[in-house]
Design an enzyme around this catalytic site. Structure first.
Site, mmCIF file in Angstrom:
data_model
loop_
_atom_site.group_PDB
_atom_site.id
_atom_site.type_symbol
_atom_site.label_atom_id
_atom_site.label_comp_id
_atom_site.label_asym_id
_atom_site.label_seq_id
_atom_site.Cartn_x
_atom_site.Cartn_y
_atom_site.Cartn_z
ATOM 1 N N HIS A 180 0.836 -1.201 0.000
ATOM 2 C CA HIS A 180 0.000 0.000 0.000
ATOM 3 C C HIS A 180 0.872 1.253 0.000
ATOM 4 O O HIS A 180 0.437 2.324 -0.419
ATOM 5 C CB HIS A 180 -0.910 0.027 1.237
ATOM 6 N N ASP A 224 -4.826 -5.773 -7.894
ATOM 7 C CA ASP A 224 -4.949 -5.198 -6.565
ATOM 8 C C ASP A 224 -5.267 -3.720 -6.754
ATOM 9 O O ASP A 224 -5.142 -3.171 -7.865
ATOM 10 C CB ASP A 224 -3.648 -5.401 -5.776
#
Length: 526
Positions: A212, A286
């Protein structure tokens, strides 16, 4: 489901641009403002997007959460979610496929919904049927909400104890354990007509970087990857899994030596996953807002094109839908678009043909299932049940060490530690009930140095029986090997607390097995 129609006819009526729109799955936030909701409605209408992936709020999104933005608690989030799904479906020209991350249930994103054990807890039990039931119950909860697609389970093999993003989300460090449990979870989910997506290809388990926030590097040979990281993916491909999510990982051995994110690597997606491993289902990226990729491709539409061209069929959490569609239309061949559309459309056919909304949230069933898992999973990491029985017959002091807020003021924590030191000064036996402030390993699982030192001093000078209610990797901070006994409970939900109490009272023996290796770092620092 008033918009259900004959998909085999309808798919021929879509324009090429509409077909491309079906490949986009932007984020939808349960706690958005009315202005933000209207903006998303316009996007649905104007771009004919194919689906939505729901998150709790913009502040809780992983790329923002590390900034400690305030996350607003909304006890009505579930009702808000169901209303928003109805509202967004009403403005869609074609039915939207609704997705969510519900690895341990809707509670991963939504307050006041059933929570089930983390994957690492499931890894401690040797019972595929119970894990099947977890997948089944989560699927029923998804149906109650109007969700078609649970973007789980994680099939990463968690090898690195310092993994900041997988850890407790993995079934464990052994490929056979991960594979067996993932198959059971997927089977349970599919038994109720809910789609799944295994993740994060080609394997996020041996990293020390959170994708992330940055791009993890996995510098292993292809042979090593085939033997371990890729193993669960291959086994589930052979079982006919619906979809695979590709992570943002740099894996040079699979990308002709290039240090390119796997999510935009043709070599990894079209080469390894499609050609070599034989996967024919839907590939979903993702989240494209994650900093592992988004920071390096700031031009709106560029990242969407790169991800699509690499072989992703569904572009999750695209932040530039219109620009992405325009860029792909300029650069892609019609054949490319048609191939991905066909895969996604078939998935939607399956989702809507098998989906109904007859289910309701059932907290009683969730509680009963959690109790069974807690009983099967409670694990003796150090010592024996007989040690605890002998301890129980002595005079001991019970010490609860739990912080209800990981951001609690440091001054208050230090005062509490000082008070506890005074309370146990003359005690010889301590029953320590320990709950780490957080599940992630960042910042020592949320513990202050003073807390860690206090616990280790206690273990060194007292006879301690330790019950640990959290991520077992946190035990690496402590000298647990010198306790009389250390029992891993894994979670602090009520059912797990009740089981821990019953175990201490000798009502049953610990049967669980550690799904990961826990090595105390205490002696290494001496």
């Amino acid at each position: 489901m008033s918009k259900v129609f004959d998909y085999n006819i309808a798919k021929d009526r879509l324009s090429l641009k509409e077909k491309l729109g079906q490949l986009f799955m932007p984020a939808a936030f349960i706690n958005d403002s009315e202005e933000e909701i209207l903006r998303l409605e316009r996007l649905i209408q104007e771009q004919q997007i194919g689906g939505l992936c729901f998150f709790h709020s913009r502040a809780s999104a992983a790329t923002n959460y590390e900034g400690n933005q305030q996350v607003v608690y909304n006890e009505s989030s579930f009702d808000t979610l169901t209303s928003l799904i109805e509202r967004y479906q009403a403005v869609a020209k074609y039915p939207l496929i609704i997705a969510i991350d519900a690895e341990w249930g809707l509670a991963m994103r939504i307050e006041n919904t059933p929570q089930y054990p983390y994957a690492i807890t499931l890894g401690a039990i040797d019972d595929a049927e119970l894990i099947f039931q977890v997948g089944k119950q989560i699927a029923l909860d998804c149906k109650a909400a109007g969700i078609h697609w649970n973007l789980s389970p994680v099939v990463d093999i968690n090898i690195n104890p310092n993994n900041p993003v997988i850890g407790y989300r993995s079934f464990g460090e052994n490929r056979e354990l991960v594979t067996k449990n993932a198959i059971a979870y997927v089977s349970g989910t599919e038994s109720e007509g809910i789609l799944t997506s295994i993740k994060h290809f080609p394997g996020h388990g041996d990293t020390a970087t959170d994708s992330h926030l940055g791009l993890p590097l996995i510098d292993k040979s292809k042979e090593e990857l085939l033997q371990n990281e890729l193993y669960p993916f291959q086994k589930l491909i052979d079982k006919g899994v619906d979809a695979i999510m590709v992570g943002h990982l740099s894996v040079p051995a699979l990308a002709d030596g290039k240090r390119i994110p796997s999510s935009i690597s043709e070599e990894i997606i079209k080469g390894t996953l499609r050609k070599e491993m034989g996967f024919k289902g839907v590939i979903i990226s993702d989240a494209l807002n994650m900093h592992a990729v988004s920071k390096n491709y700031p031009l709106p539409g560029e990242l969407e094109w790169l991800a699509f061209n690499a072989g992703n069929d569904v572009l999750c959490f695209s932040e530039h839908v219109q620009e992405g569609i325009e860029t792909i239309l300029r650069n892609a061949s019609q054949e490319q678009i048609e191939e991905s559309f066909e895969r996604v459309w078939k998935l939607k056919v399956k989702a809507f043909n098998e989906h109904d909304t007859s289910a309701e949230l059932d907290f009683n069933k969730a509680g009963a299932l959690n109790r069974k898992i807690a009983e099967k999973g409670i694990t003796l990491l150090k010592g024996h049940d007989s040690d605890i029985a002998n301890f129980r017959d002595t005079d001991y002091c019970t010490l609860f060490l739990k912080r209800f807020d990981e951001h609690q003021e440091q001054v208050k924590i230090l005062k509490a530690v000082k008070r506890m030191k005074s309370e146990i000064r003359d005690e010889k036996q301590i029953l320590l009930l320990l709950t780490p402030p957080q599940m992630k390993p960042t910042n020592s699982f949320g513990f202050l140095k003073e807390e860690i030192n206090f616990i280790n001093d206690m273990i060194n000078t007292k006879q301690v029986v330790l019950y640990h209610y959290g991520n077992p990797y946190a035990l690496q901070l402590f000298n647990y090997e010198d306790t009389l006994a250390t029992v891993v409970v894994y979670q602090d939900m009520k059912e797990f607390q009740d089981v821990a109490t019953a175990h201490f009272l000798g009502q049953f023996k610990a049967k669980g097995k550690m799904p990961v290796t826990i090595k105390s770092l205490y002696h290494e620092k001496l």
